[in-house]
Motif scaffolding. Structure first.
Motif, PDB file in Angstrom:
ATOM      1  N   ALA A 249      11.364   6.103  -4.232  1.00  0.00           N
ATOM      2  CA  ALA A 249      11.426   6.928  -3.030  1.00  0.00           C
ATOM      3  C   ALA A 249      10.088   6.993  -2.284  1.00  0.00           C
ATOM      4  O   ALA A 249      10.007   7.568  -1.204  1.00  0.00           O
ATOM      5  CB  ALA A 249      11.884   8.338  -3.396  1.00  0.00           C
ATOM      6  N   HIS A 250       9.058   6.404  -2.864  1.00  0.00           N
ATOM      7  CA  HIS A 250       7.751   6.450  -2.198  1.00  0.00           C
ATOM      8  C   HIS A 250       7.742   5.665  -0.894  1.00  0.00           C
ATOM      9  O   HIS A 250       8.475   4.700  -0.742  1.00  0.00           O
ATOM     10  CB  HIS A 250       6.678   5.871  -3.133  1.00  0.00           C
ATOM     11  N   HIS A 251       6.894   6.107   0.006  1.00  0.00           N
ATOM     12  CA  HIS A 251       6.738   5.406   1.281  1.00  0.00           C
ATOM     13  C   HIS A 251       5.560   4.469   1.180  1.00  0.00           C
ATOM     14  O   HIS A 251       4.489   4.863   0.734  1.00  0.00           O
ATOM     15  CB  HIS A 251       6.512   6.418   2.401  1.00  0.00           C
TER      16      HIS A 251
ATOM     17  N   LEU B 176      -2.761   0.577  -4.207  1.00  0.00           N
ATOM     18  CA  LEU B 176      -2.200  -0.736  -3.903  1.00  0.00           C
ATOM     19  C   LEU B 176      -1.443  -1.211  -5.140  1.00  0.00           C
ATOM     20  O   LEU B 176      -1.879  -0.986  -6.263  1.00  0.00           O
ATOM     21  CB  LEU B 176      -3.308  -1.742  -3.583  1.00  0.00           C
ATOM     22  N   HIS B 177      -0.326  -1.876  -4.910  1.00  0.00           N
ATOM     23  CA  HIS B 177       0.444  -2.430  -6.022  1.00  0.00           C
ATOM     24  C   HIS B 177       0.839  -3.861  -5.677  1.00  0.00           C
ATOM     25  O   HIS B 177       1.248  -4.129  -4.549  1.00  0.00           O
ATOM     26  CB  HIS B 177       1.757  -1.668  -6.225  1.00  0.00           C
ATOM     27  N   ASP B 178       0.748  -4.745  -6.651  1.00  0.00           N
ATOM     28  CA  ASP B 178       1.367  -6.068  -6.513  1.00  0.00           C
ATOM     29  C   ASP B 178       2.801  -5.930  -6.997  1.00  0.00           C
ATOM     30  O   ASP B 178       3.036  -5.523  -8.130  1.00  0.00           O
ATOM     31  CB  ASP B 178       0.651  -7.093  -7.405  1.00  0.00           C
TER      32      ASP B 178
ATOM     33  N   SER C 237       0.870  -1.171   0.000  1.00  0.00           N
ATOM     34  CA  SER C 237       0.000   0.000   0.000  1.00  0.00           C
ATOM     35  C   SER C 237       0.908   1.221   0.000  1.00  0.00           C
ATOM     36  O   SER C 237       1.615   1.475   0.968  1.00  0.00           O
ATOM     37  CB  SER C 237      -0.854  -0.069   1.269  1.00  0.00           C
ATOM     38  N   CYS C 238       0.907   1.971  -1.113  1.00  0.00           N
ATOM     39  CA  CYS C 238       1.802   3.121  -1.222  1.00  0.00           C
ATOM     40  C   CYS C 238       1.111   4.373  -0.701  1.00  0.00           C
ATOM     41  O   CYS C 238       0.027   4.734  -1.153  1.00  0.00           O
ATOM     42  CB  CYS C 238       2.247   3.327  -2.671  1.00  0.00           C
ATOM     43  N   GLN C 239       1.774   5.029   0.251  1.00  0.00           N
ATOM     44  CA  GLN C 239       1.179   6.232   0.853  1.00  0.00           C
ATOM     45  C   GLN C 239       1.292   7.432  -0.079  1.00  0.00           C
ATOM     46  O   GLN C 239       0.502   8.360   0.004  1.00  0.00           O
ATOM     47  CB  GLN C 239       1.904   6.556   2.165  1.00  0.00           C
ATOM     48  N   ASP C 240       2.285   7.437  -0.950  1.00  0.00           N
ATOM     49  CA  ASP C 240       2.448   8.575  -1.858  1.00  0.00           C
ATOM     50  C   ASP C 240       1.518   8.482  -3.065  1.00  0.00           C
ATOM     51  O   ASP C 240       0.953   9.480  -3.488  1.00  0.00           O
ATOM     52  CB  ASP C 240       3.903   8.672  -2.303  1.00  0.00           C
ATOM     53  N   CYS C 241       1.361   7.281  -3.633  1.00  0.00           N
ATOM     54  CA  CYS C 241       0.435   7.097  -4.765  1.00  0.00           C
ATOM     55  C   CYS C 241      -1.008   6.981  -4.282  1.00  0.00           C
ATOM     56  O   CYS C 241      -1.928   7.165  -5.061  1.00  0.00           O
ATOM     57  CB  CYS C 241       0.686   5.801  -5.521  1.00  0.00           C
ATOM     58  N   GLU C 242      -1.192   6.612  -3.022  1.00  0.00           N
ATOM     59  CA  GLU C 242      -2.515   6.221  -2.518  1.00  0.00           C
ATOM     60  C   GLU C 242      -3.098   5.116  -3.391  1.00  0.00           C
ATOM     61  O   GLU C 242      -4.229   5.167  -3.858  1.00  0.00           O
ATOM     62  CB  GLU C 242      -3.453   7.436  -2.444  1.00  0.00           C
TER      63      GLU C 242
ATOM     64  N   ARG D 156       9.746  -2.156  -3.538  1.00  0.00           N
ATOM     65  CA  ARG D 156       9.594  -0.717  -3.692  1.00  0.00           C
ATOM     66  C   ARG D 156       8.368  -0.428  -4.534  1.00  0.00           C
ATOM     67  O   ARG D 156       7.866  -1.289  -5.253  1.00  0.00           O
ATOM     68  CB  ARG D 156      10.820  -0.109  -4.341  1.00  0.00           C
ATOM     69  N   CYS D 157       7.913   0.782  -4.429  1.00  0.00           N
ATOM     70  CA  CYS D 157       6.776   1.195  -5.233  1.00  0.00           C
ATOM     71  C   CYS D 157       7.182   1.163  -6.705  1.00  0.00           C
ATOM     72  O   CYS D 157       8.224   1.695  -7.056  1.00  0.00           O
ATOM     73  CB  CYS D 157       6.358   2.606  -4.828  1.00  0.00           C
ATOM     74  N   PRO D 158       6.362   0.547  -7.578  1.00  0.00           N
ATOM     75  CA  PRO D 158       6.726   0.494  -9.000  1.00  0.00           C
ATOM     76  C   PRO D 158       6.723   1.864  -9.672  1.00  0.00           C
ATOM     77  O   PRO D 158       7.310   2.043 -10.731  1.00  0.00           O
ATOM     78  CB  PRO D 158       5.666  -0.423  -9.612  1.00  0.00           C
ATOM     79  N   LYS D 159       6.075   2.834  -9.061  1.00  0.00           N
ATOM     80  CA  LYS D 159       6.029   4.175  -9.658  1.00  0.00           C
ATOM     81  C   LYS D 159       7.285   4.977  -9.316  1.00  0.00           C
ATOM     82  O   LYS D 159       7.797   5.716 -10.132  1.00  0.00           O
ATOM     83  CB  LYS D 159       4.798   4.952  -9.158  1.00  0.00           C
ATOM     84  N   ASN D 160       7.756   4.834  -8.081  1.00  0.00           N
ATOM     85  CA  ASN D 160       8.891   5.636  -7.645  1.00  0.00           C
ATOM     86  C   ASN D 160       9.542   4.972  -6.430  1.00  0.00           C
ATOM     87  O   ASN D 160       8.880   4.717  -5.423  1.00  0.00           O
ATOM     88  CB  ASN D 160       8.401   7.046  -7.276  1.00  0.00           C
TER      89      ASN D 160
HETATM   90 ZN   LIG Z   1       3.952   4.985  -4.971  1.00  0.00          ZN
END
Ligand SMILES: [Zn+2]
Ligand SMILES: [Zn+2]
Length: 111
Positions: free
Chosen positions: A82-84, A48-50, A41-46, A76-80
């Motif tokens: 550095a995301h939390h 969910l990612h597998d 669960s990415c807090q920056d993208c808001e 890690r977040c697939p988008k970035n």
């Molecule tokens: Zn993210």
């Protein structure tokens, strides 16, 4: 792979409070080519990612024997990178309400 417990399965998770929807496995899962995924669960993208978690790795040794190990990938977040994020525990990434699972939704089997 055929049928059985090792097949990955994604289900539609939805939030009745804010309307967020995602089709994810919702936990550790085994999918294509025997690699493991974990739902984060990415807090920056808001969102969910597998994401890929463990990957099979074969190595051939000097004596011609092959060994097999699981290689752990960096989560890690697939988008970035550095995301939390945190491991998904059933909460909406947008409003933190408990997500519901739509058993009749657009879930699908990996094949
Ligand atoms: Zn993210
Ligand atoms: Zn929500």
């Amino acid at each position: 792979m055929g049928e059985g417990l090792l097949m990955g399965y994604c289900r539609e998770h939805f939030c009745s409070r804010c309307g967020y929807k995602a089709v994810v496995s919702g936990g550790p899962d085994v999918g294509m080519a025997m690699s493991y995924t974990l739902t984060i669960s990415c807090q920056d993208c808001e969102e969910l990612h597998d994401v890929g978690w463990l990957e099979p790795k074969f190595a051939v040794e000097a004596q011609g024997q092959s060994t097999f190990q699981w290689k752990q990938l960096r989560l890690r977040c697939p988008k970035n990178a550095a995301h939390h994020w945190e491991p998904y525990t059933g909460q909406c990434p947008v409003c933190s309400a408990a997500l519901q699972i739509n058993e009749e939704g657009e879930g699908y089997h990996w094949d």
